[in-house]
Design an enzyme around this catalytic site. Sequence first.
Site, short mmCIF file in Angstrom:
data_model
loop_
_atom_site.label_atom_id
_atom_site.label_comp_id
_atom_site.label_asym_id
_atom_site.label_seq_id
_atom_site.Cartn_x
_atom_site.Cartn_y
_atom_site.Cartn_z
N HIS A 23 -7.26 0.08 6.36
CA HIS A 23 -6.84 -1.30 6.57
C HIS A 23 -6.86 -1.70 8.05
CE1 HIS A 23 -6.01 -2.27 2.45
NE2 HIS A 23 -5.26 -1.19 2.30
N SER B 34 0.80 -1.22 0.00
CA SER B 34 0.00 0.00 0.00
C SER B 34 0.84 1.27 0.00
CB SER B 34 -0.91 0.02 1.24
OG SER B 34 -1.80 -1.06 1.24
#
Length: 438
Positions: free
Chosen positions: A374, A299
Amino acid sequence: MKQTLVGQFFNSIADAGRELLDRGAGKSRSHTIEGVCRDLMTQKGEASGMALAREVVGLWHKAEDDQRLAFMEFLLKEVSLDSEKVDEAVKAYESDKSFENRRALAAALEAPRQELMRRINFAPGGTAAIVDMRKFLVSYLRKKPELRAVDADMQHLLVSWFNRGFLEIEEINWKTPAVVLEKLIKYEAVHEITGWDDLRRRLDQDRRCFAFFHPALPEEPLIFVEVALVKGLAAAVQPLLDLEGERLDPTKADTAIFYSISNCQEGLKGISFGNFLIKQVVSELSAELPNLKHFSTLSPIPGFMKWFAEFEGRTGRLSKDEIDNVKKEMLDKDWFNKEEVSSKIKEPLEQLVAHYLVNEKSRNRPLDPVSRFHLGNGARLERINWLGDISENGMKQSAGLLVNYYYSLKDIERNHEAYINDRQVVASSSILSLAKDN
Protein backbone atom coordinates in the site's frame (compact mmCIF):
# COMPACT_ATOMS: atom_id res chain seq x y z
CA MET A 1 -19.38 -16.98 -27.39
CA LYS A 2 -16.37 -15.20 -28.88
CA GLN A 3 -13.97 -17.34 -26.86
CA THR A 4 -15.82 -20.51 -27.88
CA LEU A 5 -15.66 -19.70 -31.58
CA VAL A 6 -11.97 -18.82 -31.37
CA GLY A 7 -11.29 -22.05 -29.48
CA GLN A 8 -13.19 -24.07 -32.06
CA PHE A 9 -11.23 -22.40 -34.84
CA PHE A 10 -7.84 -23.15 -33.26
CA ASN A 11 -8.87 -26.69 -32.43
CA SER A 12 -9.84 -27.28 -36.06
CA ILE A 13 -6.36 -26.15 -37.11
CA ALA A 14 -4.81 -28.44 -34.50
CA ASP A 15 -6.96 -31.35 -35.75
CA ALA A 16 -5.65 -30.81 -39.27
CA GLY A 17 -2.10 -30.68 -37.92
CA ARG A 18 -2.71 -33.89 -35.98
CA GLU A 19 -3.65 -35.69 -39.19
CA LEU A 20 -0.49 -34.46 -40.88
CA LEU A 21 1.68 -35.59 -37.98
CA ASP A 22 0.10 -39.02 -37.78
CA ARG A 23 0.42 -39.49 -41.52
CA GLY A 24 4.09 -38.49 -41.50
CA ALA A 25 5.40 -40.16 -38.34
CA GLY A 26 2.94 -42.89 -37.50
CA LYS A 27 3.59 -44.78 -34.29
CA SER A 28 7.31 -43.94 -34.21
CA ARG A 29 6.71 -40.49 -32.74
CA SER A 30 7.28 -39.97 -29.02
CA HIS A 31 4.26 -39.36 -26.79
CA THR A 32 6.08 -38.29 -23.62
CA ILE A 33 5.81 -34.63 -22.72
CA GLU A 34 9.57 -34.16 -23.25
CA GLY A 35 9.49 -35.98 -26.59
CA VAL A 36 6.55 -33.95 -27.86
CA CYS A 37 8.34 -30.75 -26.79
CA ARG A 38 11.42 -31.79 -28.79
CA ASP A 39 9.18 -32.28 -31.83
CA LEU A 40 7.47 -28.95 -31.15
CA MET A 41 10.80 -27.10 -31.12
CA THR A 42 11.67 -28.46 -34.59
CA GLN A 43 8.27 -27.94 -36.24
CA LYS A 44 7.79 -24.94 -38.51
CA GLY A 45 4.25 -25.52 -39.78
CA GLU A 46 1.47 -23.73 -37.90
CA ALA A 47 -1.05 -26.57 -38.00
CA SER A 48 1.40 -29.26 -36.89
CA GLY A 49 2.90 -26.90 -34.31
CA MET A 50 -0.52 -26.19 -32.83
CA ALA A 51 -1.32 -29.90 -32.73
CA LEU A 52 1.91 -30.63 -30.85
CA ALA A 53 1.31 -27.72 -28.48
CA ARG A 54 -2.18 -29.02 -27.75
CA GLU A 55 -0.69 -32.44 -27.04
CA VAL A 56 1.80 -30.93 -24.58
CA VAL A 57 -1.09 -29.21 -22.77
CA GLY A 58 -3.02 -32.48 -22.56
CA LEU A 59 0.01 -34.44 -21.33
CA TRP A 60 0.73 -31.80 -18.68
CA HIS A 61 -2.78 -31.99 -17.26
CA LYS A 62 -2.58 -35.81 -17.10
CA ALA A 63 0.94 -35.93 -15.63
CA GLU A 64 1.66 -37.04 -12.07
CA ASP A 65 3.91 -34.95 -9.85
CA ASP A 66 7.03 -37.01 -10.59
CA GLN A 67 6.43 -36.61 -14.34
CA ARG A 68 5.89 -32.88 -13.90
CA LEU A 69 9.10 -32.53 -11.94
CA ALA A 70 10.97 -34.48 -14.64
CA PHE A 71 9.59 -32.02 -17.18
CA MET A 72 10.95 -29.12 -15.12
CA GLU A 73 14.35 -30.82 -15.07
CA PHE A 74 14.08 -31.15 -18.86
CA LEU A 75 13.42 -27.41 -19.13
CA LEU A 76 16.44 -26.72 -16.91
CA LYS A 77 18.94 -28.99 -18.63
CA GLU A 78 17.93 -29.61 -22.22
CA VAL A 79 16.46 -26.28 -23.33
CA SER A 80 18.72 -23.93 -21.40
CA LEU A 81 21.30 -21.39 -22.47
CA ASP A 82 24.15 -22.57 -24.67
CA SER A 83 27.24 -21.15 -22.92
CA GLU A 84 29.45 -21.51 -25.98
CA LYS A 85 27.02 -19.55 -28.14
CA VAL A 86 26.82 -16.85 -25.47
CA ASP A 87 30.62 -16.59 -25.29
CA GLU A 88 30.88 -16.37 -29.08
CA ALA A 89 28.17 -13.70 -29.23
CA VAL A 90 29.84 -11.68 -26.46
CA LYS A 91 33.19 -11.77 -28.27
CA ALA A 92 31.60 -10.76 -31.55
CA TYR A 93 29.80 -7.84 -29.92
CA GLU A 94 32.92 -6.69 -28.07
CA SER A 95 34.84 -6.57 -31.32
CA ASP A 96 32.04 -4.95 -33.34
CA LYS A 97 29.09 -3.31 -31.56
CA SER A 98 26.88 -3.45 -34.63
CA PHE A 99 23.11 -3.85 -34.54
CA GLU A 100 23.41 -7.37 -35.99
CA ASN A 101 25.87 -8.47 -33.31
CA ARG A 102 23.75 -6.92 -30.57
CA ARG A 103 20.71 -8.77 -31.85
CA ALA A 104 22.70 -12.01 -32.02
CA LEU A 105 23.86 -11.49 -28.43
CA ALA A 106 20.29 -10.90 -27.25
CA ALA A 107 19.17 -14.10 -28.99
CA ALA A 108 22.01 -16.09 -27.43
CA LEU A 109 21.06 -14.83 -23.97
CA GLU A 110 17.51 -16.14 -24.28
CA ALA A 111 17.12 -19.74 -23.21
CA PRO A 112 15.32 -21.89 -25.83
CA ARG A 113 12.72 -22.80 -23.17
CA GLN A 114 11.24 -19.32 -23.63
CA GLU A 115 10.53 -20.09 -27.27
CA LEU A 116 9.14 -23.47 -26.22
CA MET A 117 6.72 -21.73 -23.84
CA ARG A 118 5.65 -19.36 -26.61
CA ARG A 119 4.87 -22.33 -28.85
CA ILE A 120 2.93 -24.12 -26.10
CA ASN A 121 1.00 -20.89 -25.54
CA PHE A 122 -0.24 -21.11 -29.14
CA ALA A 123 -2.45 -24.08 -28.23
CA PRO A 124 -6.04 -23.74 -26.99
CA GLY A 125 -5.68 -23.61 -23.20
CA GLY A 126 -1.95 -23.00 -23.55
CA THR A 127 -1.83 -19.90 -21.35
CA ALA A 128 -3.74 -21.61 -18.54
CA ALA A 129 -1.42 -24.62 -18.78
CA ILE A 130 1.70 -22.44 -18.50
CA VAL A 131 0.25 -20.63 -15.48
CA ASP A 132 -0.38 -24.06 -13.95
CA MET A 133 3.16 -25.16 -14.80
CA ARG A 134 4.54 -22.18 -12.92
CA LYS A 135 2.23 -22.86 -9.98
CA PHE A 136 3.75 -26.33 -9.76
CA LEU A 137 7.27 -24.97 -10.23
CA VAL A 138 6.93 -22.33 -7.50
CA SER A 139 5.87 -25.02 -5.03
CA TYR A 140 9.19 -26.85 -5.61
CA LEU A 141 11.64 -23.93 -5.57
CA ARG A 142 12.66 -24.40 -1.94
CA LYS A 143 13.42 -28.07 -2.49
CA LYS A 144 14.93 -27.48 -5.94
CA PRO A 145 16.54 -23.99 -5.91
CA GLU A 146 18.37 -24.79 -9.16
CA LEU A 147 14.99 -24.49 -10.91
CA ARG A 148 14.96 -20.74 -10.25
CA ALA A 149 16.46 -20.20 -13.70
CA VAL A 150 13.39 -21.87 -15.25
CA ASP A 151 11.11 -19.83 -12.98
CA ALA A 152 12.80 -16.59 -14.01
CA ASP A 153 12.16 -17.33 -17.69
CA MET A 154 8.52 -18.27 -17.06
CA GLN A 155 7.94 -15.16 -14.98
CA HIS A 156 9.55 -13.00 -17.65
CA LEU A 157 7.10 -14.26 -20.25
CA LEU A 158 4.06 -14.07 -17.96
CA VAL A 159 4.85 -10.46 -17.02
CA SER A 160 4.55 -9.60 -20.72
CA TRP A 161 1.47 -11.73 -21.36
CA PHE A 162 -0.34 -10.36 -18.31
CA ASN A 163 0.54 -6.75 -18.98
CA ARG A 164 -2.03 -4.28 -17.59
CA GLY A 165 -3.05 -3.45 -21.15
CA PHE A 166 -4.47 -6.96 -21.58
CA LEU A 167 -6.42 -7.01 -18.32
CA GLU A 168 -10.13 -6.33 -18.12
CA ILE A 169 -11.82 -5.05 -14.98
CA GLU A 170 -15.27 -6.38 -14.17
CA GLU A 171 -17.64 -5.69 -11.32
CA ILE A 172 -18.70 -8.91 -9.62
CA ASN A 173 -22.34 -9.00 -8.53
CA TRP A 174 -25.11 -11.50 -7.98
CA LYS A 175 -25.70 -11.69 -11.75
CA THR A 176 -22.12 -12.82 -12.39
CA PRO A 177 -21.95 -16.46 -13.64
CA ALA A 178 -21.91 -19.00 -10.80
CA VAL A 179 -18.61 -20.48 -11.99
CA VAL A 180 -16.92 -17.15 -11.18
CA LEU A 181 -18.77 -16.67 -7.90
CA GLU A 182 -17.64 -20.11 -6.77
CA LYS A 183 -14.05 -19.10 -7.42
CA LEU A 184 -14.43 -16.00 -5.26
CA ILE A 185 -15.40 -18.29 -2.39
CA LYS A 186 -12.44 -20.54 -3.18
CA TYR A 187 -9.80 -17.83 -3.61
CA GLU A 188 -10.73 -15.43 -0.78
CA ALA A 189 -7.46 -15.23 1.15
CA VAL A 190 -8.08 -12.60 3.84
CA HIS A 191 -11.54 -13.17 5.32
CA GLU A 192 -12.96 -16.60 4.52
CA ILE A 193 -16.29 -16.67 2.69
CA THR A 194 -18.29 -19.31 4.53
CA GLY A 195 -20.94 -19.95 1.88
CA TRP A 196 -23.50 -18.46 -0.47
CA ASP A 197 -25.25 -16.37 2.20
CA ASP A 198 -21.92 -14.85 3.18
CA LEU A 199 -21.12 -14.13 -0.46
CA ARG A 200 -24.55 -12.56 -1.01
CA ARG A 201 -23.88 -10.12 1.86
CA ARG A 202 -20.53 -9.17 0.32
CA LEU A 203 -22.29 -8.36 -2.95
CA ASP A 204 -25.18 -6.43 -1.36
CA GLN A 205 -26.26 -2.86 -2.19
CA ASP A 206 -23.65 -1.26 0.10
CA ARG A 207 -20.84 -3.54 -1.05
CA ARG A 208 -18.83 -3.73 -4.25
CA CYS A 209 -16.45 -6.32 -5.66
CA PHE A 210 -14.17 -5.86 -8.64
CA ALA A 211 -11.80 -8.29 -10.35
CA PHE A 212 -9.22 -8.35 -13.12
CA PHE A 213 -9.59 -10.94 -15.88
CA HIS A 214 -7.36 -11.88 -18.82
CA PRO A 215 -8.84 -12.78 -22.24
CA ALA A 216 -6.99 -16.11 -22.22
CA LEU A 217 -8.53 -17.03 -18.83
CA PRO A 218 -12.08 -15.70 -19.19
CA GLU A 219 -13.59 -17.40 -16.14
CA GLU A 220 -10.55 -17.15 -13.87
CA PRO A 221 -10.24 -13.98 -11.76
CA LEU A 222 -6.60 -12.95 -11.36
CA ILE A 223 -7.17 -10.72 -8.34
CA PHE A 224 -10.25 -9.25 -6.71
CA VAL A 225 -10.99 -6.56 -4.15
CA GLU A 226 -13.98 -6.37 -1.82
CA VAL A 227 -15.28 -2.92 -0.88
CA ALA A 228 -17.65 -1.72 1.85
CA LEU A 229 -19.48 1.58 1.40
CA VAL A 230 -19.70 3.18 4.84
CA LYS A 231 -19.65 6.42 6.79
CA GLY A 232 -16.22 7.26 8.19
CA LEU A 233 -13.16 5.03 8.46
CA ALA A 234 -14.12 1.51 9.49
CA ALA A 235 -12.20 0.31 12.55
CA ALA A 236 -13.24 -3.35 12.66
CA VAL A 237 -13.95 -5.99 10.05
CA GLN A 238 -16.51 -8.13 11.91
CA PRO A 239 -19.31 -5.51 11.51
CA LEU A 240 -18.55 -5.38 7.78
CA LEU A 241 -18.94 -9.16 7.53
CA ASP A 242 -22.02 -9.40 9.74
CA LEU A 243 -24.80 -11.07 7.72
CA GLU A 244 -27.46 -9.27 9.76
CA GLY A 245 -25.79 -5.87 9.72
CA GLU A 246 -27.70 -2.78 8.62
CA ARG A 247 -27.63 -2.08 4.87
CA LEU A 248 -26.62 1.47 4.01
CA ASP A 249 -27.95 3.41 1.05
CA PRO A 250 -24.78 3.71 -1.07
CA THR A 251 -25.64 7.31 -1.96
CA LYS A 252 -25.37 8.13 1.76
CA ALA A 253 -21.88 6.68 2.15
CA ASP A 254 -18.85 8.94 2.24
CA THR A 255 -16.11 6.30 2.44
CA ALA A 256 -15.08 3.25 0.43
CA ILE A 257 -13.27 0.68 2.56
CA PHE A 258 -11.12 -1.88 0.75
CA TYR A 259 -11.30 -4.67 3.31
CA SER A 260 -10.01 -7.65 1.33
CA ILE A 261 -7.66 -8.03 -1.63
CA SER A 262 -7.01 -11.59 -2.83
CA ASN A 263 -4.58 -12.81 -5.48
CA CYS A 264 -6.10 -15.86 -7.15
CA GLN A 265 -3.42 -17.45 -9.31
CA GLU A 266 -0.38 -18.94 -7.59
CA GLY A 267 1.20 -19.37 -11.00
CA LEU A 268 1.30 -15.58 -11.33
CA LYS A 269 3.13 -15.05 -8.06
CA GLY A 270 5.40 -12.00 -8.22
CA ILE A 271 3.35 -10.33 -10.95
CA SER A 272 1.59 -7.37 -9.35
CA PHE A 273 -1.95 -6.43 -10.34
CA GLY A 274 -3.15 -4.89 -7.09
CA ASN A 275 -1.81 -1.39 -7.61
CA PHE A 276 -3.60 -1.09 -10.95
CA LEU A 277 -6.76 -2.63 -9.53
CA ILE A 278 -7.06 -0.23 -6.59
CA LYS A 279 -6.56 2.85 -8.74
CA GLN A 280 -9.05 1.54 -11.31
CA VAL A 281 -11.63 0.78 -8.63
CA VAL A 282 -11.22 4.24 -7.11
CA SER A 283 -11.91 5.66 -10.57
CA GLU A 284 -14.94 3.40 -11.10
CA LEU A 285 -16.45 4.19 -7.69
CA SER A 286 -15.83 7.92 -8.01
CA ALA A 287 -17.73 7.94 -11.29
CA GLU A 288 -20.62 5.86 -9.93
CA LEU A 289 -20.90 7.53 -6.51
CA PRO A 290 -19.64 11.12 -6.42
CA ASN A 291 -20.69 11.27 -2.75
CA LEU A 292 -17.63 9.16 -1.86
CA LYS A 293 -14.92 11.43 -0.46
CA HIS A 294 -12.58 8.98 1.24
CA PHE A 295 -10.85 5.80 0.12
CA SER A 296 -9.13 3.59 2.66
CA THR A 297 -8.22 0.01 3.40
CA LEU A 298 -8.91 -2.02 6.51
CA SER A 299 -5.84 -4.20 6.32
CA PRO A 300 -4.25 -7.06 8.25
CA ILE A 301 -0.67 -6.96 9.53
CA PRO A 302 0.28 -10.50 8.51
CA GLY A 303 3.90 -10.41 9.61
CA PHE A 304 3.51 -8.84 13.04
CA MET A 305 3.03 -11.84 15.33
CA LYS A 306 5.85 -13.78 13.68
CA TRP A 307 8.16 -10.80 14.16
CA PHE A 308 6.96 -10.22 17.73
CA ALA A 309 7.47 -13.86 18.71
CA GLU A 310 11.10 -13.70 17.54
CA PHE A 311 11.82 -10.17 18.81
CA GLU A 312 14.26 -9.95 21.71
CA GLY A 313 15.38 -6.81 23.45
CA ARG A 314 13.69 -3.43 23.61
CA THR A 315 12.39 -0.60 21.50
CA GLY A 316 13.09 3.05 22.26
CA ARG A 317 9.80 3.39 24.14
CA LEU A 318 9.52 -0.01 25.80
CA SER A 319 11.97 -1.88 27.97
CA LYS A 320 12.70 -5.56 27.56
CA ASP A 321 10.78 -6.30 30.75
CA GLU A 322 7.71 -4.43 29.47
CA ILE A 323 7.80 -6.32 26.17
CA ASP A 324 8.28 -9.65 27.92
CA ASN A 325 5.31 -8.86 30.11
CA VAL A 326 3.11 -8.29 27.03
CA LYS A 327 4.21 -11.66 25.67
CA LYS A 328 3.45 -13.28 29.00
CA GLU A 329 -0.07 -11.83 29.15
CA MET A 330 -0.76 -12.99 25.59
CA LEU A 331 0.01 -16.61 26.44
CA ASP A 332 -3.62 -16.75 27.53
CA LYS A 333 -5.33 -17.39 24.18
CA ASP A 334 -8.47 -15.64 25.46
CA TRP A 335 -6.67 -12.49 26.65
CA PHE A 336 -8.59 -10.18 24.32
CA ASN A 337 -11.88 -11.13 25.96
CA LYS A 338 -10.59 -10.16 29.40
CA GLU A 339 -10.96 -6.42 29.93
CA GLU A 340 -8.36 -6.23 32.68
CA VAL A 341 -5.70 -7.87 30.54
CA SER A 342 -6.52 -6.19 27.22
CA SER A 343 -6.63 -2.70 28.75
CA LYS A 344 -3.24 -3.31 30.40
CA ILE A 345 -1.43 -4.34 27.21
CA LYS A 346 -3.31 -2.11 24.73
CA GLU A 347 -0.91 0.84 24.81
CA PRO A 348 2.37 -1.13 24.64
CA LEU A 349 0.99 -3.47 21.98
CA GLU A 350 -0.09 -0.55 19.79
CA GLN A 351 3.38 0.97 20.23
CA LEU A 352 4.95 -2.31 19.16
CA VAL A 353 2.74 -2.50 16.07
CA ALA A 354 3.58 1.10 15.16
CA HIS A 355 7.29 0.41 15.67
CA TYR A 356 7.03 -2.71 13.51
CA LEU A 357 5.24 -0.89 10.69
CA VAL A 358 7.44 2.24 10.67
CA ASN A 359 10.87 1.14 11.83
CA GLU A 360 11.35 -2.55 11.08
CA LYS A 361 12.87 -2.91 7.60
CA SER A 362 14.21 -5.44 5.15
CA ARG A 363 16.47 -3.97 2.47
CA ASN A 364 15.30 -0.50 3.51
CA ARG A 365 11.65 -1.40 2.91
CA PRO A 366 8.96 -2.15 5.51
CA LEU A 367 9.13 -5.69 6.82
CA ASP A 368 5.37 -6.16 6.50
CA PRO A 369 4.27 -7.19 2.95
CA VAL A 370 0.87 -5.47 3.11
CA SER A 371 2.55 -2.25 4.23
CA ARG A 372 5.03 -2.45 1.34
CA PHE A 373 2.18 -2.93 -1.08
CA HIS A 374 0.00 0.00 0.00
CA LEU A 375 2.82 2.45 0.70
CA GLY A 376 4.26 1.61 -2.71
CA ASN A 377 0.87 2.46 -4.22
CA GLY A 378 0.91 5.91 -2.61
CA ALA A 379 -1.24 5.30 0.46
CA ARG A 380 -0.64 6.81 3.89
CA LEU A 381 -0.38 4.69 7.02
CA GLU A 382 -3.30 6.32 8.79
CA ARG A 383 -4.54 4.50 11.90
CA ILE A 384 -4.08 1.37 13.99
CA ASN A 385 -7.35 -0.20 15.06
CA TRP A 386 -7.42 -2.06 18.37
CA LEU A 387 -8.99 -5.52 18.09
CA GLY A 388 -10.27 -4.79 14.61
CA ASP A 389 -10.23 -8.48 13.66
CA ILE A 390 -10.82 -10.96 16.48
CA SER A 391 -11.17 -13.96 14.18
CA GLU A 392 -8.77 -16.86 14.73
CA ASN A 393 -6.66 -15.77 11.77
CA GLY A 394 -6.72 -12.12 12.84
CA MET A 395 -5.43 -13.00 16.32
CA LYS A 396 -2.80 -15.34 14.91
CA GLN A 397 -1.43 -12.81 12.42
CA SER A 398 -1.58 -9.51 14.23
CA ALA A 399 -3.05 -9.91 17.72
CA GLY A 400 -6.38 -8.71 16.35
CA LEU A 401 -5.09 -5.30 15.22
CA LEU A 402 -5.89 -3.84 11.80
CA VAL A 403 -4.58 -0.83 9.91
CA ASN A 404 -6.20 1.84 7.76
CA TYR A 405 -4.08 2.77 4.74
CA TYR A 406 -5.60 5.99 3.42
CA TYR A 407 -5.62 6.85 -0.28
CA SER A 408 -5.75 10.63 -0.61
CA LEU A 409 -6.31 11.25 -4.31
CA LYS A 410 -4.33 14.49 -4.29
CA ASP A 411 -1.37 12.91 -2.46
CA ILE A 412 -1.07 9.46 -4.04
CA GLU A 413 1.72 10.33 -6.48
CA ARG A 414 3.65 12.40 -3.94
CA ASN A 415 3.44 9.62 -1.34
CA HIS A 416 4.51 7.07 -3.95
CA GLU A 417 7.57 9.13 -4.88
CA ALA A 418 8.50 9.62 -1.20
CA TYR A 419 8.36 5.88 -0.65
CA ILE A 420 10.12 4.80 -3.85
CA ASN A 421 12.82 7.48 -4.00
CA ASP A 422 13.34 8.45 -0.36
CA ARG A 423 12.30 5.13 1.21
CA GLN A 424 9.97 7.06 3.49
CA VAL A 425 7.14 5.40 5.38
CA VAL A 426 4.40 7.98 4.91
CA ALA A 427 2.32 7.86 8.08
CA SER A 428 -0.06 10.01 10.10
CA SER A 429 1.24 12.01 13.07
CA SER A 430 -0.53 9.69 15.52
CA ILE A 431 1.25 6.60 14.20
CA LEU A 432 4.60 8.37 14.00
CA SER A 433 4.16 9.42 17.61
CA LEU A 434 3.44 5.82 18.65
CA ALA A 435 6.46 4.60 16.70
CA LYS A 436 8.98 7.04 18.19
CA ASP A 437 12.01 5.28 19.56
CA ASN A 438 12.51 7.82 22.34
